[in-house]
Design a protein around this motif. Sequence first.
Motif, PDB file in Angstrom:
ATOM      1  N   ALA A   1       0.816  -1.097  -0.025  1.00 21.28           N
ATOM      2  CA  ALA A   1       0.059   0.042   0.034  1.00 21.28           C
ATOM      3  C   ALA A   1       0.930   1.128   0.077  1.00 21.28           C
ATOM      4  N   LEU A   2       1.873   1.347   0.588  1.00 16.64           N
ATOM      5  CA  LEU A   2       2.779   2.373   0.863  1.00 16.64           C
ATOM      6  C   LEU A   2       3.584   2.522  -0.515  1.00 16.64           C
ATOM      7  N   SER A   3       4.011   1.483  -1.259  1.00 19.63           N
ATOM      8  CA  SER A   3       4.555   1.654  -2.547  1.00 19.63           C
ATOM      9  C   SER A   3       3.727   1.938  -3.714  1.00 19.63           C
ATOM     10  N   GLN A   4       2.361   1.641  -3.396  1.00 19.35           N
ATOM     11  CA  GLN A   4       1.558   1.955  -4.445  1.00 19.35           C
ATOM     12  C   GLN A   4       1.106   3.420  -4.203  1.00 19.35           C
ATOM     13  N   GLY A   5       1.032   3.825  -2.962  1.00 22.28           N
ATOM     14  CA  GLY A   5       0.614   5.265  -2.493  1.00 22.28           C
ATOM     15  C   GLY A   5       1.642   6.099  -3.114  1.00 22.28           C
ATOM     16  N   VAL A   6       3.049   5.822  -2.972  1.00 22.71           N
ATOM     17  CA  VAL A   6       4.010   6.706  -3.724  1.00 22.71           C
ATOM     18  C   VAL A   6       3.847   6.822  -5.183  1.00 22.71           C
ATOM     19  N   LEU A   7       3.493   6.112  -5.581  1.00 27.26           N
ATOM     20  CA  LEU A   7       3.614   5.891  -7.256  1.00 27.26           C
ATOM     21  C   LEU A   7       2.230   6.844  -7.546  1.00 27.26           C
ATOM     22  N   GLY A   8       1.098   6.829  -6.614  1.00 25.77           N
ATOM     23  CA  GLY A   8       0.084   7.305  -6.939  1.00 25.77           C
ATOM     24  C   GLY A   8       0.085   8.783  -6.641  1.00 25.77           C
ATOM     25  N   LEU A   9       1.018   9.148  -5.628  1.00 25.00           N
ATOM     26  CA  LEU A   9       1.231  10.602  -5.492  1.00 25.00           C
ATOM     27  C   LEU A   9       2.072  11.097  -6.558  1.00 25.00           C
ATOM     28  N   ARG A  10       2.939  10.424  -7.183  1.00 23.06           N
ATOM     29  CA  ARG A  10       3.791  10.922  -8.260  1.00 23.06           C
ATOM     30  C   ARG A  10       2.745  11.185  -9.508  1.00 23.06           C
ATOM     31  N   LEU A  11       2.105  10.184  -9.491  1.00 22.03           N
ATOM     32  CA  LEU A  11       1.151  10.101 -11.037  1.00 22.03           C
ATOM     33  C   LEU A  11       0.378  11.701 -11.032  1.00 22.03           C
ATOM     34  N   VAL A  12      -0.564  11.704  -9.531  1.00 22.38           N
ATOM     35  CA  VAL A  12      -1.213  12.654  -9.523  1.00 22.38           C
ATOM     36  C   VAL A  12      -0.485  14.211  -9.625  1.00 22.38           C
ATOM     37  N   ALA A  13       0.580  14.457  -8.927  1.00 25.05           N
ATOM     38  CA  ALA A  13       1.129  15.638  -8.808  1.00 25.05           C
ATOM     39  C   ALA A  13       1.898  16.061  -9.899  1.00 25.05           C
ATOM     40  N   MET A  14       2.540  14.930 -10.554  1.00 27.95           N
ATOM     41  CA  MET A  14       3.195  15.258 -11.990  1.00 27.95           C
ATOM     42  C   MET A  14       2.448  15.873 -13.123  1.00 27.95           C
TER      43      MET A  14
ATOM     44  N   ARG B   1      -6.448  10.096 -17.285  1.00 31.39           N
ATOM     45  CA  ARG B   1      -6.575   8.417 -16.816  1.00 31.39           C
ATOM     46  C   ARG B   1      -5.601   8.217 -15.960  1.00 31.39           C
ATOM     47  N   ASP B   2      -4.157   8.669 -16.050  1.00 30.55           N
ATOM     48  CA  ASP B   2      -3.288   8.321 -14.963  1.00 30.55           C
ATOM     49  C   ASP B   2      -3.738   8.869 -13.657  1.00 30.55           C
ATOM     50  N   ILE B   3      -4.176  10.108 -13.681  1.00 28.22           N
ATOM     51  CA  ILE B   3      -4.699  10.456 -12.347  1.00 28.22           C
ATOM     52  C   ILE B   3      -5.685   9.720 -11.597  1.00 28.22           C
ATOM     53  N   GLY B   4      -6.577   9.178 -12.664  1.00 33.02           N
ATOM     54  CA  GLY B   4      -7.529   8.254 -11.948  1.00 33.02           C
ATOM     55  C   GLY B   4      -6.946   6.924 -11.558  1.00 33.02           C
ATOM     56  N   GLN B   5      -5.840   6.461 -12.154  1.00 37.21           N
ATOM     57  CA  GLN B   5      -5.088   5.355 -11.692  1.00 37.21           C
ATOM     58  C   GLN B   5      -4.367   5.599 -10.509  1.00 37.21           C
ATOM     59  N   GLY B   6      -3.875   6.870 -10.472  1.00 33.96           N
ATOM     60  CA  GLY B   6      -2.899   7.514  -9.294  1.00 33.96           C
ATOM     61  C   GLY B   6      -3.901   7.410  -8.234  1.00 33.96           C
ATOM     62  N   LEU B   7      -5.210   7.846  -8.091  1.00 31.37           N
ATOM     63  CA  LEU B   7      -6.220   8.122  -7.034  1.00 31.37           C
ATOM     64  C   LEU B   7      -6.486   6.735  -6.424  1.00 31.37           C
ATOM     65  N   SER B   8      -6.740   5.717  -7.483  1.00 30.65           N
ATOM     66  CA  SER B   8      -6.933   4.396  -7.068  1.00 30.65           C
ATOM     67  C   SER B   8      -5.874   3.589  -6.201  1.00 30.65           C
ATOM     68  N   TYR B   9      -4.689   3.913  -6.785  1.00 38.16           N
ATOM     69  CA  TYR B   9      -3.686   3.453  -5.947  1.00 38.16           C
ATOM     70  C   TYR B   9      -3.442   4.232  -4.438  1.00 38.16           C
ATOM     71  N   LEU B  10      -3.835   5.411  -4.534  1.00 34.69           N
ATOM     72  CA  LEU B  10      -3.834   6.359  -3.054  1.00 34.69           C
ATOM     73  C   LEU B  10      -4.917   5.793  -2.076  1.00 34.69           C
ATOM     74  N   LYS B  11      -6.122   5.050  -2.522  1.00 39.17           N
ATOM     75  CA  LYS B  11      -7.164   4.664  -1.716  1.00 39.17           C
ATOM     76  C   LYS B  11      -6.677   3.784  -0.617  1.00 39.17           C
ATOM     77  N   GLU B  12      -5.786   2.897  -0.889  1.00 39.21           N
ATOM     78  CA  GLU B  12      -5.488   2.094   0.334  1.00 39.21           C
ATOM     79  C   GLU B  12      -4.473   2.845   1.329  1.00 39.21           C
ATOM     80  N   ILE B  13      -3.539   3.560   0.819  1.00 39.86           N
ATOM     81  CA  ILE B  13      -2.697   4.057   1.655  1.00 39.86           C
ATOM     82  C   ILE B  13      -3.574   5.442   2.559  1.00 39.86           C
ATOM     83  N   ALA B  14      -4.616   5.797   1.863  1.00 37.37           N
ATOM     84  CA  ALA B  14      -5.337   6.959   2.406  1.00 37.37           C
ATOM     85  C   ALA B  14      -6.105   6.148   3.526  1.00 37.37           C
TER      86      ALA B  14
END
Length: 606
Positions: free
Chosen positions: A144-157, A324-337
């Motif tokens: 969840a932490l690994s995916q959260g980092v990836l999600g944060l990167r996708l959304v912010a970038m 699309r990538d932001i949607g993917q990133g937000l999905s990745y962030l749900k677990e860590i959130a």
Amino acid sequence: MMFKHLHRPNKGAVKEIRAPLRFVFKKIVAVSDRAVMLWIVLTVVLVVAGGLVASLAPLALKGLIDRLSVPAIVPASALTIVMPVALYVGALALQRLFEQAQTYLYARAEQRMVRTFSADAYAHILALPLSVHLERRSGAFAQALSQGVLGLRLVAMHFVLTIAPVIVQLVVAGVVLATVLDGTLGMLLFGGLVTYCVVFAIGVARLTAPIDRVSSAQVDAGGLVSDGLMNVEAIKAYTAERRFASRYDAMLGATEQGWSQFAWRRLENGIAVAIVFGISFGAILWFAGSDMASGRMTIGAFVLINAYVLQLVRPVEMLGFAIRDIGQGLSYLKEIASILAAAPEQSPSAGSDTSPERRPAELRFEDVAFGYGDRKTIDGVTFTATPGATIGIVGPSGAGKSSLMRLALRFYDPWSGTILLNGVPLGSIPLETLRQQIALVSQDTILFHDTIAANIRFAVDQAEDEEVAAAAGRAHLSALLADLPEGLDTLVGERGLKLSGGEKQRVSIARAVLKQAQFVILDEATAALDPATERAVWTAMRGLSQGTTTLVVTHRLSAVVGADQILVLDRGRIVERGTHRELLDLGGLYAKLWRSQATDEDLNGA
């Protein structure tokens, strides 16, 4: 039909996106220091400048084409086209320079944000109550932490490097085209862009569900991998390699299925927007070509329209990919959130950095009740461990012995009643201060993949080498260290697998000795050891418990024969209390357990 599912997304899907989006922006603000904010501001400035330059470049191209194509009294020469060529090429070159600079600046900001986010999230996970950790696999936290980092990167970038420049280019291009195009062409361009964006947005909304399934499956798979690697001995002993591999493959199959659905829906969306683009672009060029053929439009204006349409399609496509990538990133962030939303262990105030005064502590339970879920494991327990005393906690399996230990460490709070340390309720003592006063030696010895010295020093990070060596000596580790070429610098392996059970226990005892705590808890510390090793470990533990208050939680009654007081638990209640001799004379549950264990030892020795 391929497009039969291209319906309007429901309000629930919008809410699912909105909540993690708010979470992301709050986290970005929380993890951004002054340097990060400066880097982001400079990045945005360059993004805006690059967008302006990119949007104005086609105007220079129009001037060049018009200069070359319109008849003039003086024919066009190399000198007359230097300026429009320089403007056009310079704009393109400047745009690329801005892109390189903004990429560098944003990379600096992103790395700092990721570092701070990861460190804060990891600290939060460690601070969660034990009950939360027991409900999840440790590997699931890591995934969840690994995916959260990836999600944060996708959304912010994408918000900084994609959405911002696209908005700038669309606004500038819209203003320019509004002055060049007639009403029909303007409506065609506007309608095409709107249709393009709507189709892309609908498709992106439909990608949320499969990405959520992928994210969940990946977290489960990561947890299984961690479980398998942490318990590889048991897997090998029971020849369960294929079973674990099959379970992992099944989880990967669920991931693959989610990705396949994601790819199919993305293909549908790609075909739909390609059709929209083809129709819109073809109509615009047809009308523009007609105007040029009739003399109402110059060649330069026609090239300008063509350049802007192509130039607008690219950022609009980038915007679609970004969504699309932001949607993917937000999905990745749900677990860590959800993990970060869980409240950490409650402490009345910040912990003290100073070590408490070393003196035996008094521990008192007053009518304490506790349990897990609906199952009560402690029921009306009252006792006092006076300073310097050794208290034995015994009873059959499931009597509530380990629950008392967890309550004393405040891994859990009691349902009712009060627990006091030196007359102060545990709930009023900062957790760090409380646990600084307690040393724990448990049956499941926890060693890290590090040296023996580092595992002992885990109790007191700033301890000197001489103090570590002295603690090892008091824990009767000298003979072992003499046999090891690297002594205290010997690596113990993952979870201490290179050491025997007794050796691991003595390292754990040395750790507790180094801590110099007021209160010592021995939780089934010798339950898994053979009699000879158990005697050696108990010799070491008697040295540990000298001058401290000691709570011995065990099912082996021989370990508490010399205790000042023995509490006999049964179904969460204290049914007997007294010394070893008093309890034997009483002839109750303790005497029955003693006779049963004595018979077992006689049989084992026969």
